[in-house]
Write an enzyme that holds these catalytic residues in place. Structure first.
Site, PDB file in Angstrom:
ATOM      1  N   ASP A  95       0.826  -1.212   0.000  1.00 16.52           N
ATOM      2  CA  ASP A  95       0.000   0.000   0.000  1.00 16.52           C
ATOM      3  C   ASP A  95       0.866   1.270   0.000  1.00 16.52           C
ATOM      4  O   ASP A  95       1.839   1.354   0.761  1.00 16.52           O
ATOM      5  CB  ASP A  95      -0.868   0.050   1.260  1.00 16.52           C
ATOM      6  CG  ASP A  95      -1.766  -1.162   1.428  1.00 16.52           C
ATOM      7  OD1 ASP A  95      -1.363  -2.268   1.041  1.00 16.52           O
ATOM      8  OD2 ASP A  95      -2.871  -0.996   1.973  1.00 16.52           O
ATOM      9  N   HIS A 149      -1.099   4.479  -0.461  1.00 15.79           N
ATOM     10  CA  HIS A 149      -2.129   5.353   0.130  1.00 15.79           C
ATOM     11  C   HIS A 149      -1.848   6.848   0.022  1.00 15.79           C
ATOM     12  O   HIS A 149      -1.864   7.560   1.034  1.00 15.79           O
ATOM     13  CB  HIS A 149      -2.343   4.978   1.600  1.00 15.79           C
ATOM     14  CG  HIS A 149      -3.337   3.867   1.779  1.00 15.79           C
ATOM     15  ND1 HIS A 149      -4.632   3.934   1.305  1.00 15.79           N
ATOM     16  CD2 HIS A 149      -3.218   2.646   2.361  1.00 15.79           C
ATOM     17  CE1 HIS A 149      -5.270   2.808   1.594  1.00 15.79           C
ATOM     18  NE2 HIS A 149      -4.435   2.000   2.223  1.00 15.79           N
ATOM     19  N   ASP A 172      -4.143  -0.317  -3.324  1.00 18.31           N
ATOM     20  CA  ASP A 172      -4.291   0.794  -2.374  1.00 18.31           C
ATOM     21  C   ASP A 172      -3.273   1.901  -2.646  1.00 18.31           C
ATOM     22  O   ASP A 172      -2.471   2.273  -1.788  1.00 18.31           O
ATOM     23  CB  ASP A 172      -4.206   0.294  -0.925  1.00 18.31           C
ATOM     24  CG  ASP A 172      -5.519  -0.342  -0.472  1.00 18.31           C
ATOM     25  OD1 ASP A 172      -6.364  -0.662  -1.331  1.00 18.31           O
ATOM     26  OD2 ASP A 172      -5.704  -0.529   0.743  1.00 18.31           O
ATOM     27  N   ASP A 201      -6.373   7.230  -1.446  1.00 13.20           N
ATOM     28  CA  ASP A 201      -7.143   7.399  -0.196  1.00 13.20           C
ATOM     29  C   ASP A 201      -6.224   7.612   1.004  1.00 13.20           C
ATOM     30  O   ASP A 201      -5.085   7.149   1.032  1.00 13.20           O
ATOM     31  CB  ASP A 201      -8.065   6.201   0.078  1.00 13.20           C
ATOM     32  CG  ASP A 201      -9.345   6.237  -0.754  1.00 13.20           C
ATOM     33  OD1 ASP A 201      -9.696   7.321  -1.245  1.00 13.20           O
ATOM     34  OD2 ASP A 201      -9.992   5.187  -0.894  1.00 13.20           O
ATOM     35  N   ARG A 202      -6.784   8.305   2.004  1.00  9.75           N
ATOM     36  CA  ARG A 202      -6.110   8.644   3.263  1.00  9.75           C
ATOM     37  C   ARG A 202      -5.027   9.698   3.049  1.00  9.75           C
ATOM     38  O   ARG A 202      -5.164  10.824   3.477  1.00  9.75           O
ATOM     39  CB  ARG A 202      -5.575   7.404   3.982  1.00  9.75           C
ATOM     40  CG  ARG A 202      -6.688   6.458   4.415  1.00  9.75           C
ATOM     41  CD  ARG A 202      -6.160   5.331   5.276  1.00  9.75           C
ATOM     42  NE  ARG A 202      -7.233   4.456   5.693  1.00  9.75           N
ATOM     43  CZ  ARG A 202      -8.019   4.660   6.740  1.00  9.75           C
ATOM     44  NH1 ARG A 202      -7.860   5.738   7.466  1.00  9.75           N
ATOM     45  NH2 ARG A 202      -8.959   3.798   7.046  1.00  9.75           N
ATOM     46  N   ASN A 221      -8.540  -2.877  -2.285  1.00 10.50           N
ATOM     47  CA  ASN A 221      -9.918  -2.566  -1.870  1.00 10.50           C
ATOM     48  C   ASN A 221     -10.199  -1.064  -1.913  1.00 10.50           C
ATOM     49  O   ASN A 221     -11.355  -0.639  -1.891  1.00 10.50           O
ATOM     50  CB  ASN A 221     -10.220  -3.139  -0.475  1.00 10.50           C
ATOM     51  CG  ASN A 221      -9.360  -2.525   0.608  1.00 10.50           C
ATOM     52  OD1 ASN A 221      -8.131  -2.547   0.526  1.00 10.50           O
ATOM     53  ND2 ASN A 221      -9.969  -1.960   1.634  1.00 10.50           N
ATOM     54  N   HIS A 222      -9.142  -0.234  -1.998  1.00 10.85           N
ATOM     55  CA  HIS A 222      -9.360   1.217  -2.101  1.00 10.85           C
ATOM     56  C   HIS A 222      -9.422   1.718  -3.537  1.00 10.85           C
ATOM     57  O   HIS A 222      -9.575   2.920  -3.755  1.00 10.85           O
ATOM     58  CB  HIS A 222      -8.301   1.984  -1.306  1.00 10.85           C
ATOM     59  CG  HIS A 222      -8.642   2.072   0.149  1.00 10.85           C
ATOM     60  ND1 HIS A 222      -9.336   3.140   0.693  1.00 10.85           N
ATOM     61  CD2 HIS A 222      -8.430   1.217   1.174  1.00 10.85           C
ATOM     62  CE1 HIS A 222      -9.522   2.934   1.983  1.00 10.85           C
ATOM     63  NE2 HIS A 222      -8.979   1.765   2.299  1.00 10.85           N
ATOM     64  N   HIS A 254      -3.869  -8.262  -3.290  1.00 10.54           N
ATOM     65  CA  HIS A 254      -3.884  -7.219  -2.262  1.00 10.54           C
ATOM     66  C   HIS A 254      -4.310  -7.744  -0.895  1.00 10.54           C
ATOM     67  O   HIS A 254      -3.651  -7.504   0.106  1.00 10.54           O
ATOM     68  CB  HIS A 254      -4.817  -6.073  -2.681  1.00 10.54           C
ATOM     69  CG  HIS A 254      -4.892  -5.001  -1.644  1.00 10.54           C
ATOM     70  ND1 HIS A 254      -3.847  -4.143  -1.398  1.00 10.54           N
ATOM     71  CD2 HIS A 254      -5.850  -4.684  -0.737  1.00 10.54           C
ATOM     72  CE1 HIS A 254      -4.165  -3.333  -0.410  1.00 10.54           C
ATOM     73  NE2 HIS A 254      -5.383  -3.646   0.008  1.00 10.54           N
ATOM     74  N   ARG A 313     -12.609  -6.844   9.839  1.00 11.57           N
ATOM     75  CA  ARG A 313     -12.997  -5.660   9.066  1.00 11.57           C
ATOM     76  C   ARG A 313     -14.494  -5.614   8.766  1.00 11.57           C
ATOM     77  O   ARG A 313     -15.002  -4.610   8.271  1.00 11.57           O
ATOM     78  CB  ARG A 313     -12.260  -5.653   7.722  1.00 11.57           C
ATOM     79  CG  ARG A 313     -10.764  -5.587   7.842  1.00 11.57           C
ATOM     80  CD  ARG A 313     -10.148  -5.738   6.467  1.00 11.57           C
ATOM     81  NE  ARG A 313      -8.710  -5.924   6.528  1.00 11.57           N
ATOM     82  CZ  ARG A 313      -7.814  -4.930   6.489  1.00 11.57           C
ATOM     83  NH1 ARG A 313      -8.226  -3.692   6.406  1.00 11.57           N
ATOM     84  NH2 ARG A 313      -6.521  -5.184   6.531  1.00 11.57           N
ATOM     85  N   HIS A 327      -2.358  -4.742   2.379  1.00 13.13           N
ATOM     86  CA  HIS A 327      -3.668  -4.563   3.023  1.00 13.13           C
ATOM     87  C   HIS A 327      -3.626  -4.254   4.522  1.00 13.13           C
ATOM     88  O   HIS A 327      -4.602  -3.733   5.051  1.00 13.13           O
ATOM     89  CB  HIS A 327      -4.490  -5.841   2.755  1.00 13.13           C
ATOM     90  CG  HIS A 327      -5.971  -5.734   3.008  1.00 13.13           C
ATOM     91  ND1 HIS A 327      -6.726  -4.629   2.694  1.00 13.13           N
ATOM     92  CD2 HIS A 327      -6.849  -6.640   3.514  1.00 13.13           C
ATOM     93  CE1 HIS A 327      -7.989  -4.859   3.003  1.00 13.13           C
ATOM     94  NE2 HIS A 327      -8.092  -6.069   3.499  1.00 13.13           N
TER      95      HIS A 327
END
Length: 460
Positions: A203, A205, A232, A235-236, A264-265, A313, A361, A388
């Site tokens: 990730d 991010h 990923d 995001d964030r 997943n993002h 991922h 999750r 992840h």
């Protein structure tokens, strides 16, 4: 800090063993779970808190935030409704209720206009050729519509100085990216060349300055220095656009030496909550976000290296018996379903005990070493590499070396104090070699700056 949240969970768990009827302990542990992205556990704790004391208002906030994080907006709205009913003069509660209600209505509208027919691509409504590049623009431009190494270096320098790429160039990268992925029939697994070494990153991010640092430490991507980024990308972190345009650019420059897998993002729900949609709209347009969404849907879900190492991922599956051929048959050009192999590839996590259990999750499952062993045996593989999950050291080896996690966003969200890592795999023996690195400074734009305001507040 990463360890502080883990310790908080540990101590609240011990406190609950001594006093299992304390609503505040459940509510506080719920927040620690939210911060460590264990939304399923956070939801369970908030629910338990309210079972013990239905008048404990913070419990409703925690449960609403957990449901928001899981994309369950109607359930979240119900809890905000309760708070507004109990506290009619609370401005904060009213604002959260209105914000959540807006999302529920927007989702209903999107469902109403969605049609079963093939949706027209955004590309069809764009006239990129006639987009003017103003004389005063001095940034990088594609050379005859093509990405070159010179363009990539200039673009990264431009982003480093917090300047914007011209929208025409951004659209050019995206439209070519779409056509790069679409014609290949369901390219779930296409093995990298038998190069001596490939670098696998986890990730990122939206942490653009840490991405630049990876290239500084490990060299720019090239035909002799191939990379695989394991989902990923966005995001964030608040430099997600810079990260994804850089990665898409390298994919176009080096189609056979640079690999991107979906995380997943790379999905609409996550982008709406965690900042990427807001960032694209703030820096460019809504239309551009829709085009990003289209490209994300075509990203491969897994990659097999030299027929022996499977990279994805999230992780393995909720049921036994999944074969590599089944992965090739997944219709991936869509938003992921709530269950099944596509969902698992993006969302599942390993666990130390045998068997499977409910996901921390709230999506997919957790799988044990015996599940990993069976899957590898059936598919004649050596081990899996997944991402992840944030790890204090940037990587973790579990399931007797058969399941490796790599995470490449150091000091995640500017607060976890974790290291980042990447892996070298050599074609000769496929033995993983881990390289750790620490976070570098970035301009003063906080993580989640573009995220949904409810998510920002709910995590406080």
């Amino acid at each position: 800090r990463f360890k502080d949240y883990d310790n908080a969970i540990k101590y609240y768990t011990e406190a609950l063993e001594l006093n299992p009827a304390n609503a505040i302990y459940f509510s506080n542990r719920s927040l620690a779970y939210l911060r460590t992205e264990c939304y399923g556990y956070a939801l369970a704790d908030a629910t338990k808190c309210l079972e013990i004391d239905k008048n404990y208002i913070k419990g409703y906030y925690r449960r609403a935030t957990s449901n928001m994080a899981l994309g369950k907006f109607k359930a979240a709205l119900k809890d905000y409704e309760t708070v507004v009913r109990v506290r009619p003069n609370d401005k904060d509660a009213k604002m959260k209720y209105q914000e959540c209600n807006k999302i529920v209505k927007q989702k209903a509208f999107e469902r109403a206009i969605a049609s079963d027919e093939m949706k027209k691509s955004v590309v069809d409504s764009l006239d990129i050729e006639n987009m003017m590049i103003e004389d005063e623009y001095t940034g990088p431009k594609l050379e005859e519509g093509k990405v070159t190494m010179r363009f990539m270096k200039e673009m990264m320098e431009c982003f480093k100085d917090q300047k914007k790429l011209h929208r025409k160039c951004a659209y050019q990268i995206l439209t070519v990216s779409t056509s790069a992925y679409v014609p290949v029939p369901k390219p779930v697994l296409f093995p990298p060349q038998q190069t001596e070494k490939i670098t696998i990153c986890g990730d990122t991010h939206g942490q653009f300055y840490d991405l630049l640092n990876i290239f500084e430490l490990n060299g720019l991507p090239s035909e002799t220095n191939p990379y695989l980024f394991n989902g990923d990308f966005v995001d964030r972190g608040s430099f997600s656009l810079e990260v994804i345009l850089t990665l898409f650019g390298f994919k176009l420059l080096l189609p056979d030496s640079f690999y991107l897998l979906r995380g997943n993002h790379e999905t609409d729900n996550m982008n709406q909550m965690y900042g990427f949609e807001g960032e694209v709209k703030a820096k460019y347009t809504t239309q551009m976000f829709t085009l990003f969404s289209e490209v994300f849907q075509w990203l491969p879900l897994a990659q097999c290296i030299n027929g022996k190492v499977l990279v994805m991922h999230g992780g393995l599956f909720s049921e036994d018996g999944v074969m590599l051929d089944d992965l090739r048959k997944i219709d991936r050009n869509r938003q992921p379903p709530d269950s099944g192999p596509m969902c698992d590839l993006l969302w599942s996590d390993p666990q130390p005990q045998n068997g499977r259990s409910v996901s921390k999750r709230g999506v997919s499952c957790q799988f044990g070493p015996d599940v990993t062993e069976r899957f590898l045996d059936q598919n004649k593989l050596d081990y899996i590499v997944r991402s992840h999950e944030v790890k204090a050291e940037g990587y973790e080896v579990t399931h007797s070396g058969k399941c490796i996690t790599v995470f490449s966003a150091p000091n995640y969200c500017d607060q976890m104090a974790n290291k980042g890592a990447y892996i070298h795999l050599r074609g000769s023996d496929l033995k993983p070699e881990f390289h750790q690195f620490t976070a570098v400074p970035h301009p003063n734009v906080k993580p989640m700056a573009y995220a949904n305001s409810l998510m920002q507040m709910g995590m406080m």
